[in-house]
Design a protein around this motif. Structure first.
Motif, PDB file in Angstrom:
ATOM      1  N   ARG A  52       2.563  39.600  12.594  1.00 34.09           N
ATOM      2  CA  ARG A  52       3.946  39.108  12.661  1.00 34.09           C
ATOM      3  C   ARG A  52       4.354  38.757  14.091  1.00 34.09           C
ATOM      4  O   ARG A  52       4.992  37.735  14.323  1.00 34.09           O
ATOM      5  N   ALA A  53       3.973  39.578  15.048  1.00 34.04           N
ATOM      6  CA  ALA A  53       4.343  39.325  16.442  1.00 34.04           C
ATOM      7  C   ALA A  53       3.747  38.009  16.936  1.00 34.04           C
ATOM      8  O   ALA A  53       4.390  37.279  17.694  1.00 34.04           O
ATOM      9  N   LEU A  54       2.542  37.689  16.523  1.00 35.14           N
ATOM     10  CA  LEU A  54       1.912  36.433  16.914  1.00 35.14           C
ATOM     11  C   LEU A  54       2.642  35.254  16.255  1.00 35.14           C
ATOM     12  O   LEU A  54       2.871  34.225  16.890  1.00 35.14           O
ATOM     13  N   LEU A  55       3.043  35.428  15.004  1.00 35.24           N
ATOM     14  CA  LEU A  55       3.812  34.393  14.310  1.00 35.24           C
ATOM     15  C   LEU A  55       5.161  34.173  14.998  1.00 35.24           C
ATOM     16  O   LEU A  55       5.616  33.038  15.152  1.00 35.24           O
ATOM     17  N   GLU A  56       5.795  35.267  15.422  1.00 34.12           N
ATOM     18  CA  GLU A  56       7.073  35.159  16.135  1.00 34.12           C
ATOM     19  C   GLU A  56       6.902  34.368  17.438  1.00 34.12           C
ATOM     20  O   GLU A  56       7.737  33.522  17.776  1.00 34.12           O
ATOM     21  N   SER A  57       5.816  34.623  18.162  1.00 35.32           N
ATOM     22  CA  SER A  57       5.545  33.874  19.397  1.00 35.32           C
ATOM     23  C   SER A  57       5.297  32.403  19.099  1.00 35.32           C
ATOM     24  O   SER A  57       5.784  31.533  19.823  1.00 35.32           O
ATOM     25  N   ALA A  58       4.546  32.125  18.044  1.00 36.59           N
ATOM     26  CA  ALA A  58       4.276  30.733  17.658  1.00 36.59           C
ATOM     27  C   ALA A  58       5.576  30.018  17.301  1.00 36.59           C
ATOM     28  O   ALA A  58       5.774  28.850  17.645  1.00 36.59           O
ATOM     29  N   ALA A  59       6.484  30.727  16.623  1.00 36.81           N
ATOM     30  CA  ALA A  59       7.776  30.143  16.258  1.00 36.81           C
ATOM     31  C   ALA A  59       8.605  29.838  17.502  1.00 36.81           C
ATOM     32  O   ALA A  59       9.239  28.780  17.596  1.00 36.81           O
ATOM     33  N   GLN A  60       8.587  30.737  18.469  1.00 31.16           N
ATOM     34  CA  GLN A  60       9.340  30.524  19.713  1.00 31.16           C
ATOM     35  C   GLN A  60       8.822  29.312  20.481  1.00 31.16           C
ATOM     36  O   GLN A  60       9.581  28.615  21.148  1.00 31.16           O
ATOM     37  N   LEU A  61       7.517  29.065  20.373  1.00 34.07           N
ATOM     38  CA  LEU A  61       6.905  27.929  21.067  1.00 34.07           C
ATOM     39  C   LEU A  61       7.025  26.633  20.273  1.00 34.07           C
ATOM     40  O   LEU A  61       6.633  25.566  20.757  1.00 34.07           O
ATOM     41  N   GLY A  62       7.545  26.722  19.047  1.00 35.31           N
ATOM     42  CA  GLY A  62       7.703  25.532  18.216  1.00 35.31           C
ATOM     43  C   GLY A  62       6.401  25.001  17.648  1.00 35.31           C
ATOM     44  O   GLY A  62       6.281  23.812  17.365  1.00 35.31           O
ATOM     45  N   LEU A  63       5.413  25.880  17.472  1.00 33.22           N
ATOM     46  CA  LEU A  63       4.111  25.433  16.981  1.00 33.22           C
ATOM     47  C   LEU A  63       4.150  25.135  15.486  1.00 33.22           C
ATOM     48  O   LEU A  63       4.931  25.706  14.740  1.00 33.22           O
ATOM     49  N   ARG A  64       3.262  24.261  15.089  1.00 27.92           N
ATOM     50  CA  ARG A  64       3.058  23.943  13.674  1.00 27.92           C
ATOM     51  C   ARG A  64       1.677  24.474  13.303  1.00 27.92           C
ATOM     52  O   ARG A  64       0.677  24.129  13.941  1.00 27.92           O
ATOM     53  N   LEU A  65       1.644  25.307  12.281  1.00 25.40           N
ATOM     54  CA  LEU A  65       0.411  26.029  11.954  1.00 25.40           C
ATOM     55  C   LEU A  65      -0.699  25.105  11.486  1.00 25.40           C
ATOM     56  O   LEU A  65      -1.865  25.314  11.830  1.00 25.40           O
ATOM     57  N   ASP A  66      -0.377  24.091  10.708  1.00 23.61           N
ATOM     58  CA  ASP A  66      -1.417  23.193  10.226  1.00 23.61           C
ATOM     59  C   ASP A  66      -2.025  22.365  11.361  1.00 23.61           C
ATOM     60  O   ASP A  66      -3.204  22.029  11.337  1.00 23.61           O
ATOM     61  N   ALA A  67      -1.237  22.080  12.376  1.00 24.36           N
ATOM     62  CA  ALA A  67      -1.741  21.309  13.515  1.00 24.36           C
ATOM     63  C   ALA A  67      -2.812  22.081  14.281  1.00 24.36           C
ATOM     64  O   ALA A  67      -3.732  21.479  14.846  1.00 24.36           O
ATOM     65  N   LEU A  68      -2.726  23.404  14.282  1.00 26.47           N
ATOM     66  CA  LEU A  68      -3.727  24.218  14.976  1.00 26.47           C
ATOM     67  C   LEU A  68      -5.110  24.062  14.350  1.00 26.47           C
ATOM     68  O   LEU A  68      -6.123  24.270  15.003  1.00 26.47           O
ATOM     69  N   TRP A  69      -5.148  23.708  13.065  1.00 27.45           N
ATOM     70  CA  TRP A  69      -6.416  23.512  12.359  1.00 27.45           C
ATOM     71  C   TRP A  69      -6.721  22.027  12.168  1.00 27.45           C
ATOM     72  O   TRP A  69      -7.652  21.671  11.477  1.00 27.45           O
ATOM     73  N   GLY A  70      -5.894  21.145  12.740  1.00 30.82           N
ATOM     74  CA  GLY A  70      -6.114  19.716  12.619  1.00 30.82           C
ATOM     75  C   GLY A  70      -5.874  19.181  11.224  1.00 30.82           C
ATOM     76  O   GLY A  70      -6.502  18.207  10.816  1.00 30.82           O
ATOM     77  N   LEU A  71      -4.974  19.812  10.476  1.00 33.81           N
ATOM     78  CA  LEU A  71      -4.735  19.403   9.091  1.00 33.81           C
ATOM     79  C   LEU A  71      -3.322  18.889   8.859  1.00 33.81           C
ATOM     80  O   LEU A  71      -2.748  19.062   7.801  1.00 33.81           O
ATOM     81  N   GLY A  72      -2.758  18.259   9.838  1.00 35.24           N
ATOM     82  CA  GLY A  72      -1.425  17.702   9.656  1.00 35.24           C
ATOM     83  C   GLY A  72      -0.467  18.220  10.702  1.00 35.24           C
ATOM     84  O   GLY A  72      -0.861  18.806  11.701  1.00 35.24           O
ATOM     85  N   ASN A  73       0.818  18.024  10.409  1.00 35.55           N
ATOM     86  CA  ASN A  73       1.842  18.432  11.358  1.00 35.55           C
ATOM     87  C   ASN A  73       3.132  18.735  10.594  1.00 35.55           C
ATOM     88  O   ASN A  73       4.189  18.226  10.911  1.00 35.55           O
ATOM     89  N   GLN A  74       3.023  19.565   9.540  1.00 33.06           N
ATOM     90  CA  GLN A  74       4.145  19.798   8.649  1.00 33.06           C
ATOM     91  C   GLN A  74       4.628  21.240   8.586  1.00 33.06           C
ATOM     92  O   GLN A  74       5.788  21.482   8.267  1.00 33.06           O
ATOM     93  N   VAL A  75       3.768  22.208   8.835  1.00 33.49           N
ATOM     94  CA  VAL A  75       4.103  23.612   8.602  1.00 33.49           C
ATOM     95  C   VAL A  75       4.574  24.269   9.904  1.00 33.49           C
ATOM     96  O   VAL A  75       3.760  24.682  10.724  1.00 33.49           O
ATOM     97  N   GLU A  76       5.887  24.338  10.072  1.00 27.46           N
ATOM     98  CA  GLU A  76       6.458  24.941  11.269  1.00 27.46           C
ATOM     99  C   GLU A  76       6.348  26.461  11.196  1.00 27.46           C
ATOM    100  O   GLU A  76       6.700  27.070  10.184  1.00 27.46           O
ATOM    101  N   ALA A  77       5.885  27.066  12.281  1.00 24.94           N
ATOM    102  CA  ALA A  77       5.788  28.522  12.347  1.00 24.94           C
ATOM    103  C   ALA A  77       7.159  29.149  12.129  1.00 24.94           C
ATOM    104  O   ALA A  77       7.280  30.192  11.470  1.00 24.94           O
ATOM    105  N   ALA A  78       8.213  28.513  12.644  1.00 23.22           N
ATOM    106  CA  ALA A  78       9.572  29.052  12.494  1.00 23.22           C
ATOM    107  C   ALA A  78       9.989  29.098  11.028  1.00 23.22           C
ATOM    108  O   ALA A  78      10.630  30.055  10.584  1.00 23.22           O
ATOM    109  N   ALA A  79       9.623  28.086  10.244  1.00 20.34           N
ATOM    110  CA  ALA A  79       9.966  28.065   8.820  1.00 20.34           C
ATOM    111  C   ALA A  79       9.211  29.145   8.056  1.00 20.34           C
ATOM    112  O   ALA A  79       9.766  29.800   7.168  1.00 20.34           O
ATOM    113  N   VAL A  80       7.943  29.349   8.415  1.00 21.65           N
ATOM    114  CA  VAL A  80       7.151  30.405   7.782  1.00 21.65           C
ATOM    115  C   VAL A  80       7.739  31.767   8.125  1.00 21.65           C
ATOM    116  O   VAL A  80       7.883  32.628   7.260  1.00 21.65           O
TER     117      VAL A  80
END
Length: 116
Positions: A52-80
């Motif tokens: 959870r703490a890593l997800l919280e950091s990703a949300a603060q940075l505005g990262l998109r989880l699918d982009a980390l795997w090169g599979l799009g740019n739709q899943v915002e860490a903040a929304a998750v």
């Protein structure tokens, strides 16, 4: 987070570092499981438990989880994170990339003690 983004450490190592920094607080909160699945065969290529703490950091940075795997740019860490905080269970997000034949799944995981 930057070391994780650059590929210098994996998610498990990042989780251990966060546990060390937070005194293990990330173990007591729900986490998310991220899986990359071959759509044709159902083979799970990647299965990562993200604290959870890593997800919280990703949300603060505005990262998109699918982009980390090169599979799009739709899943915002903040929304998750918001879905997780609201008590959502099971599948939180899913993205299918037809060009690569892969699907990214983000699932809620109950709190677990990860050990040492």
């Amino acid at each position: 987070m930057e070391a994780l983004e650059r590929g210098e450490i994996n998610a498990r190592e990042a989780g251990r570092l966060l546990d060390a920094l937070t005194g293990g607080e990330s173990r007591a909160k729900p986490a998310v499981r991220i899986r990359v699945v071959e759509t044709d065969s159902g083979w799970v290529k990647t299965d990562v438990l993200v604290p959870r703490a890593l997800l919280e950091s990703a949300a603060q940075l505005g990262l998109r989880l699918d982009a980390l795997w090169g599979l799009g740019n739709q899943v915002e860490a903040a929304a998750v994170l918001a879905a997780l905080q609201s008590g959502a269970e099971g599948l939180l997000a899913q993205v299918e990339d037809e060009s690569s034949g892969q699907r990214l799944e983000v699932l809620a995981e109950p709190p677990q003690y990860s050990g040492k």
